[in-house]
Design a protein around this motif. Sequence first.
Motif, PDB file in Angstrom:
ATOM      1  N   GLY A 186       0.800  -0.959   0.231  1.00  0.00           N
ATOM      2  CA  GLY A 186       0.030  -0.289  -0.070  1.00  0.00           C
ATOM      3  C   GLY A 186       0.304   1.026   0.079  1.00  0.00           C
ATOM      4  O   GLY A 186       0.324   2.453  -0.106  1.00  0.00           O
ATOM      5  N   MET A 187       1.959   1.191  -0.077  1.00  0.00           N
ATOM      6  CA  MET A 187       2.862   2.324  -0.089  1.00  0.00           C
ATOM      7  C   MET A 187       3.573   2.637  -1.180  1.00  0.00           C
ATOM      8  O   MET A 187       4.656   1.148  -1.487  1.00  0.00           O
ATOM      9  CB  MET A 187       3.753   2.271   1.107  1.00  0.00           C
ATOM     10  CG  MET A 187       3.387   2.222   2.092  1.00  0.00           C
ATOM     11  SD  MET A 187       2.420   4.032   2.758  1.00  0.00           S
ATOM     12  CE  MET A 187       4.222   4.883   2.968  1.00  0.00           C
ATOM     13  N   TYR A 188       3.168   2.996  -2.692  1.00  0.00           N
ATOM     14  CA  TYR A 188       3.719   3.234  -3.663  1.00  0.00           C
ATOM     15  C   TYR A 188       5.773   3.553  -3.726  1.00  0.00           C
ATOM     16  O   TYR A 188       6.207   2.287  -4.522  1.00  0.00           O
ATOM     17  CB  TYR A 188       3.837   3.977  -4.527  1.00  0.00           C
ATOM     18  CG  TYR A 188       4.580   4.433  -5.714  1.00  0.00           C
ATOM     19  CD1 TYR A 188       3.725   3.939  -7.049  1.00  0.00           C
ATOM     20  CD2 TYR A 188       4.627   5.290  -5.757  1.00  0.00           C
ATOM     21  CE1 TYR A 188       4.128   4.170  -7.997  1.00  0.00           C
ATOM     22  CE2 TYR A 188       5.629   5.633  -7.610  1.00  0.00           C
ATOM     23  CZ  TYR A 188       5.778   4.463  -8.545  1.00  0.00           C
ATOM     24  OH  TYR A 188       5.690   5.123  -9.687  1.00  0.00           O
ATOM     25  N   ASP A 189       6.632   3.697  -2.785  1.00  0.00           N
ATOM     26  CA  ASP A 189       7.817   4.017  -2.656  1.00  0.00           C
ATOM     27  C   ASP A 189       8.324   2.619  -2.654  1.00  0.00           C
ATOM     28  O   ASP A 189       9.455   1.869  -2.555  1.00  0.00           O
ATOM     29  CB  ASP A 189       8.172   5.059  -1.141  1.00  0.00           C
ATOM     30  CG  ASP A 189       7.756   6.509  -1.836  1.00  0.00           C
ATOM     31  OD1 ASP A 189       7.788   6.643  -2.978  1.00  0.00           O
ATOM     32  OD2 ASP A 189       7.766   7.064  -1.560  1.00  0.00           O
ATOM     33  N   TYR A 190       7.612   1.703  -1.658  1.00  0.00           N
ATOM     34  CA  TYR A 190       8.380   0.573  -1.250  1.00  0.00           C
ATOM     35  C   TYR A 190       7.985  -0.727  -2.547  1.00  0.00           C
ATOM     36  O   TYR A 190       9.028  -1.338  -2.389  1.00  0.00           O
ATOM     37  CB  TYR A 190       7.540   0.154   0.386  1.00  0.00           C
ATOM     38  CG  TYR A 190       7.675   0.201   0.934  1.00  0.00           C
ATOM     39  CD1 TYR A 190       9.223  -0.290   2.404  1.00  0.00           C
ATOM     40  CD2 TYR A 190       7.795   1.580   1.571  1.00  0.00           C
ATOM     41  CE1 TYR A 190       9.549   0.169   3.028  1.00  0.00           C
ATOM     42  CE2 TYR A 190       8.035   2.836   2.929  1.00  0.00           C
ATOM     43  CZ  TYR A 190       9.125   1.873   3.933  1.00  0.00           C
ATOM     44  OH  TYR A 190       9.677   2.110   4.746  1.00  0.00           O
ATOM     45  N   ASN A 191       6.989  -0.267  -3.076  1.00  0.00           N
ATOM     46  CA  ASN A 191       5.932  -1.386  -4.070  1.00  0.00           C
ATOM     47  C   ASN A 191       6.846  -0.912  -5.347  1.00  0.00           C
ATOM     48  O   ASN A 191       7.235  -2.345  -6.246  1.00  0.00           O
ATOM     49  CB  ASN A 191       4.587  -0.817  -4.786  1.00  0.00           C
ATOM     50  CG  ASN A 191       3.489  -1.290  -3.529  1.00  0.00           C
ATOM     51  OD1 ASN A 191       4.204  -2.339  -2.761  1.00  0.00           O
ATOM     52  ND2 ASN A 191       2.719  -0.639  -3.262  1.00  0.00           N
ATOM     53  N   ALA A 192       7.300   0.030  -5.482  1.00  0.00           N
ATOM     54  CA  ALA A 192       8.442   0.668  -7.165  1.00  0.00           C
ATOM     55  C   ALA A 192       9.370   0.529  -6.498  1.00  0.00           C
ATOM     56  O   ALA A 192      10.638   0.218  -7.191  1.00  0.00           O
ATOM     57  CB  ALA A 192       7.429   1.941  -7.328  1.00  0.00           C
ATOM     58  N   SER A 193      10.161  -0.076  -5.231  1.00  0.00           N
ATOM     59  CA  SER A 193      12.049   0.030  -5.615  1.00  0.00           C
ATOM     60  C   SER A 193      12.232  -0.852  -4.582  1.00  0.00           C
ATOM     61  O   SER A 193      13.592  -1.358  -4.649  1.00  0.00           O
ATOM     62  CB  SER A 193      12.249   1.555  -5.194  1.00  0.00           C
ATOM     63  OG  SER A 193      11.596   1.900  -3.537  1.00  0.00           O
ATOM     64  N   PHE A 194      11.533  -1.563  -3.779  1.00  0.00           N
ATOM     65  CA  PHE A 194      11.950  -2.569  -2.690  1.00  0.00           C
ATOM     66  C   PHE A 194      12.882  -4.280  -3.398  1.00  0.00           C
ATOM     67  O   PHE A 194      10.963  -4.617  -3.690  1.00  0.00           O
ATOM     68  CB  PHE A 194      11.504  -2.547  -1.417  1.00  0.00           C
ATOM     69  CG  PHE A 194      11.632  -1.785  -0.387  1.00  0.00           C
ATOM     70  CD1 PHE A 194      12.702  -1.769   0.691  1.00  0.00           C
ATOM     71  CD2 PHE A 194      12.421  -0.053  -0.807  1.00  0.00           C
ATOM     72  CE1 PHE A 194      12.584  -1.227   1.875  1.00  0.00           C
ATOM     73  CE2 PHE A 194      12.114   0.429   0.242  1.00  0.00           C
ATOM     74  CZ  PHE A 194      12.620  -0.322   1.186  1.00  0.00           C
ATOM     75  N   VAL A 195      13.318  -4.782  -3.260  1.00  0.00           N
ATOM     76  CA  VAL A 195      13.700  -6.359  -3.163  1.00  0.00           C
ATOM     77  C   VAL A 195      14.012  -6.808  -1.925  1.00  0.00           C
ATOM     78  O   VAL A 195      15.222  -6.772  -2.191  1.00  0.00           O
ATOM     79  CB  VAL A 195      14.367  -6.607  -4.963  1.00  0.00           C
ATOM     80  CG1 VAL A 195      14.608  -7.499  -4.904  1.00  0.00           C
ATOM     81  CG2 VAL A 195      13.902  -6.123  -5.405  1.00  0.00           C
ATOM     82  N   TYR A 196      13.752  -7.945  -1.741  1.00  0.00           N
ATOM     83  CA  TYR A 196      13.731  -8.466  -1.138  1.00  0.00           C
ATOM     84  C   TYR A 196      14.255  -9.835  -1.561  1.00  0.00           C
ATOM     85  O   TYR A 196      14.110 -10.430  -1.968  1.00  0.00           O
ATOM     86  CB  TYR A 196      12.397  -9.237   0.176  1.00  0.00           C
ATOM     87  CG  TYR A 196      12.039  -7.664   0.997  1.00  0.00           C
ATOM     88  CD1 TYR A 196      12.866  -7.526   2.487  1.00  0.00           C
ATOM     89  CD2 TYR A 196      10.910  -6.610   0.501  1.00  0.00           C
ATOM     90  CE1 TYR A 196      12.154  -6.385   3.515  1.00  0.00           C
ATOM     91  CE2 TYR A 196      10.915  -5.958   1.297  1.00  0.00           C
ATOM     92  CZ  TYR A 196      11.297  -5.992   2.495  1.00  0.00           C
ATOM     93  OH  TYR A 196      10.429  -4.319   3.289  1.00  0.00           O
ATOM     94  N   LEU A 197      15.737 -10.339  -0.738  1.00  0.00           N
ATOM     95  CA  LEU A 197      15.956 -11.662  -0.684  1.00  0.00           C
ATOM     96  C   LEU A 197      16.762 -11.901   0.624  1.00  0.00           C
ATOM     97  O   LEU A 197      16.626 -11.328   1.936  1.00  0.00           O
ATOM     98  CB  LEU A 197      17.247 -11.710  -1.596  1.00  0.00           C
ATOM     99  CG  LEU A 197      18.576 -10.656  -1.565  1.00  0.00           C
ATOM    100  CD1 LEU A 197      19.693 -11.147  -2.779  1.00  0.00           C
ATOM    101  CD2 LEU A 197      18.392  -9.330  -2.049  1.00  0.00           C
TER     102      LEU A 197
END
Length: 397
Positions: A186-197
């Motif tokens: 629900g947060m655009y900045d996280y949805n558009a830039s975060f990659v978890y590994l």
Amino acid sequence: MLELFLARRYLKAKKGVSLIAILGIAVGVAAITVVLSVINGFHQELKKRILGATPHIVITRYRYEPMTNFSEIEEKIKTLPEVLHTAPFLYAKTLIKSNAASDGVVLRGILPEAERKITEIDKSIVSGHFDFSENGVVLGIELANNLGVKVGDKLTLVSPTHRIKTPLGELPVAREYKVNGIFDCGMYDYNASFVYLSLDDMQEFLNLKDQVSGIEVKVGDIYKARSIGEKIKANLGSGFQSLDWITLNKNLFTALRLEKIVTFIVLTLIVLVAGFNIIAILTLMVIRKTKEIGILKAMGVKTSRITKTFILFGSLLGTIGSTLGVILGFIVSFLLSRYQFIRLPGDVYFIKRLPTLLQTSDFLITFCLSLAIAILATIYPARKAAKLIPTEALRYE
């Protein structure tokens, strides 16, 4: 009490005119309370989204130098009773590529089981699973759309720190990963830039061995995160810094607070207009009641009692209007909160229903402000009535 008797009599005698003033105040108060409740709802929903994607406290070294003995640091942090959970993380910015596009991203290496206790990213999965097996990654939905990938597709990450020597010189290490999950927090900045590994994969990818960027901390009372962070710093000694969730989103919360204040001020103008209605009504009443006021003063009624009569009349208008407005605003806000029958376009907003949150302080402040405006509006007409000279008032009678 003469003043109250006359004020009530004037109120009954001018039902139509009084009703206009009362409705003006009621509509203004209702508008303020409903809008503030909606703003509170948006703020609460946004806060939930932020806390679902970020830890309450982040502990790092000054200048964000890597931590090597992070297990010992975690144990020291856990000695504080306010701390519920901790989790190490590794942070880096790099380039990601797919067959269709490339983009700059934020890499976040985590321990999956520990991360589940800190944030709610695992509960935000919309496709695939929160799984990092088989060299897998989890990324945001906006980033996935930008790269044109779905669960099972391959991605290439370019290491910002790990380089290998070749006959052409040093080249950054590039490694292929599989998309195991896609989240929407629900947060655009996280949805558009975060990659978890996984933390192990990222340490190997960046050639950082057992180093981490910092420790995430979850506490029992989110509003004491700053003071708890200071305690953690004191417990760990020099060389560490603490960032709480409010500080990390300081600009956003400042903007939201300013938005609420500005909205309140703008909507208060509606009540001010109703206040001018009261001034007009009382001024007209003073002109029409010149004879009666003259008779009262000729009978020995003190000037202060004449003033008090008109102040009481305006106060009655303000009290009735403010009370009706608060009741109406509460009913509308409650219905919006209970049934959420107003839908919002999901592709524009991060929520699908209009949220509301009723706060007693908003209703009390609005009620007191509208009542104060109504009372202040009576001062000019009341003083005008008090200044009437009996002989002048009765000259042509």
